[in-house]
Design a protein around this motif. Structure first.
Motif, PDB file in Angstrom:
ATOM      1  N   GLY A  41      13.487  -0.632  -2.606  1.00 15.42           N
ATOM      2  CA  GLY A  41      14.355  -1.884  -2.463  1.00 15.42           C
ATOM      3  C   GLY A  41      14.043  -2.836  -3.449  1.00 15.42           C
ATOM      4  O   GLY A  41      13.095  -2.866  -4.471  1.00 15.42           O
ATOM      5  N   GLY A  80      10.149  -4.377  -2.968  1.00 12.85           N
ATOM      6  CA  GLY A  80       9.437  -3.145  -3.120  1.00 12.85           C
ATOM      7  C   GLY A  80       9.379  -2.817  -4.789  1.00 12.85           C
ATOM      8  O   GLY A  80       8.002  -2.352  -5.297  1.00 12.85           O
ATOM      9  N   PHE A 128      16.580   5.380   0.955  1.00 10.44           N
ATOM     10  CA  PHE A 128      17.647   4.721   0.138  1.00 10.44           C
ATOM     11  C   PHE A 128      19.086   4.222   0.957  1.00 10.44           C
ATOM     12  O   PHE A 128      19.976   4.306   0.733  1.00 10.44           O
TER      13      PHE A 128
END
Ligand code: NAD
Ligand code: UFG
Length: 338
Positions: free
Chosen positions: A10, A13, A33
């Protein structure tokens, strides 16, 4: 250290991955995902110059999580994986409880079984709701106004109980204010699915021509210019704080909860103006009614992070706008399909 990034594909991240690899850590990304693109992995490889260890994993699947930990050794976990849309959480609260709280329970369970006892957790300024005073300190009253916020508060409490039950388990709850910006390469950045909920990605999509104009949610707030004030923080500063929090857990062997913000309040119109300057283009906007649930002014007192982690934000609003624009202009439609 060998570190697992749950939700590492993400927005925050991915940026944290880069910083941790640069600091010499061995980092594994796990993600399902559900709100990110596999395309990010190729970009991370391009930035770091090495393959990106990746594990497909859905935290809602307890057996898969426990099975994964049984075959891997980690020194720490950084837990970004969550659904994060306030509006969607009001429409589908059970999905948010299941994914965010249920997923976190499975993760904690897997960590315990495998003896992994350091956790960095993505919390949010949302736990302060509508704060009584700004800048907001960590000891301010906690109150939540929507199911997403409730999941963050409950998760902080669950993690706190676990830390209290086990003197060897330590966690850092990082309360992010408003993360924006992108890696200076322009290769990774924020890539929301559908219509952006948040201000900066909306401005970016207006600037790149994907949306006609920004709706400014109210110009009658009791703030500097009547528009909402927030504490925008560059995602690379935020990423660095995760590396510092991991060092803290190793060094101090205790848990902590800290705000991550700049301490500066910026209004909607101030951000629009700064972006227009950085991108050298006009950002058309219209003032519309206030958005339900919004508050006038929220910004951090970040001094505890400086005292404990030795961390402070370094990048200002110009860098945030410049880097967000570089990412958006180089990737008008976000990540390429894998
Ligand atoms: P993001 O949606 O870009 O990243 C979250 C990642 O977690 C995504 O890649 C998603 O696919 C993954 N994920 C979600 N549920 C999962 C599951 N069950 N199993 C495996 N992977 C799962 O969001 P972000 O902006 O990078 O935010 C990261 C964290 O920070 C979240 O916990 C969010 O609540 C928190 N946070 C974000 C903001 C913000 O404005 N971006 C502010 C405060 C806190
Ligand atoms: N805004 C607009 N137009 C838009 C979007 C936002 O005027 O299209 C305004 C909002 O009214 C607010 C400001 O821009 O005054 C910032 O709004 P964001 O949606 O970008 O950010 P919020 O502070 O409302 O919320 C975000 C996350 C929350 C999180 C919080 C603190 O969505 O989940 O930051 O971390 F809790």
């Amino acid at each position: 250290m060998r570190i697992l990034l749950c939700g590492g594909a993400g927005y925050i991240g991915a940026h944290t991955y880069v910083v941790l690899v640069e600091r010499g850590h061995d980092v594994v990304v796990a993600d399902n995902f559900s709100n990110s693109s596999p395309g990010v992995l190729a970009r991370l490889r391009q930035i770091t110059g090495r393959p990106v260890p990746f594990q497909p994993l859905d935290l809602r699947d307890r057996d898969a999580v426990t099975g994964f930990f049984a075959h891997q050794a980690f020194d720490a976990v950084v837990h970004f994986a969550a659904l994060k849309s306030v509006g969607e959480s009001c429409e589908r609260p059970l999905d948010y409880f299941h994914n965010n709280i249920g997923g976190t329970l499975n993760l904690l369970h897997g960590m315990r079984e495998a003896g992994v006892d350091r956790l960095v957790f993505s919390s949010s300024a949302t736990v302060y709701g509508d704060p009584e005073r700004v800048p907001v300190r960590e000891d301010a009253r906690l109150q939540v106004t929507n199911p997403y916020g409730r999941t963050k508060l409950v998760m902080e409490e669950l993690i706190g109980d676990l830390c209290r039950s086990d003197a060897g388990f330590h966690a850092a709850n990082l309360r992010y204010f408003n993360p924006v910006g992108a890696h200076a390469s322009g290769l990774i950045g924020e890539d929301p699915t559908g219509i952006p909920n948040n201000l900066m990605p909306y401005i970016c999509q207006v600037a790149v021509g994907r949306r006609d104009r920004l709706s400014v949610y109210g110009a009658d707030w009791p703030t500097v210019d009547g528009t909402g004030v927030r504490d925008y923080i560059h995602v690379m500063d935020l990423a660095r704080a995760h590396a510092d929090a991991l060092d803290f857990l190793v060094r101090e062997r205790r848990s902590l909860t800290v705000n991550l913000g700049t301490g500066q309040g910026v209004s909607v119109l101030q951000l629009v103006e700064a972006f227009a300057q950085a991108a050298a283009r006009r950002i058309p906007y219209q003032v519309v009614a206030r958005r339900p649930g919004d508050v006038a002014e929220v910004y951090a007192d970040p001094s505890l992070a400086e005292r404990t982690l030795g961390w402070r934000a370094e990048l200002g609003i110009e860098a945030m706008c410049r880097d967000a624009w570089r990412w958006q202009s180089q990737n008008p439609q976000g990540y390429p399909m894998a």
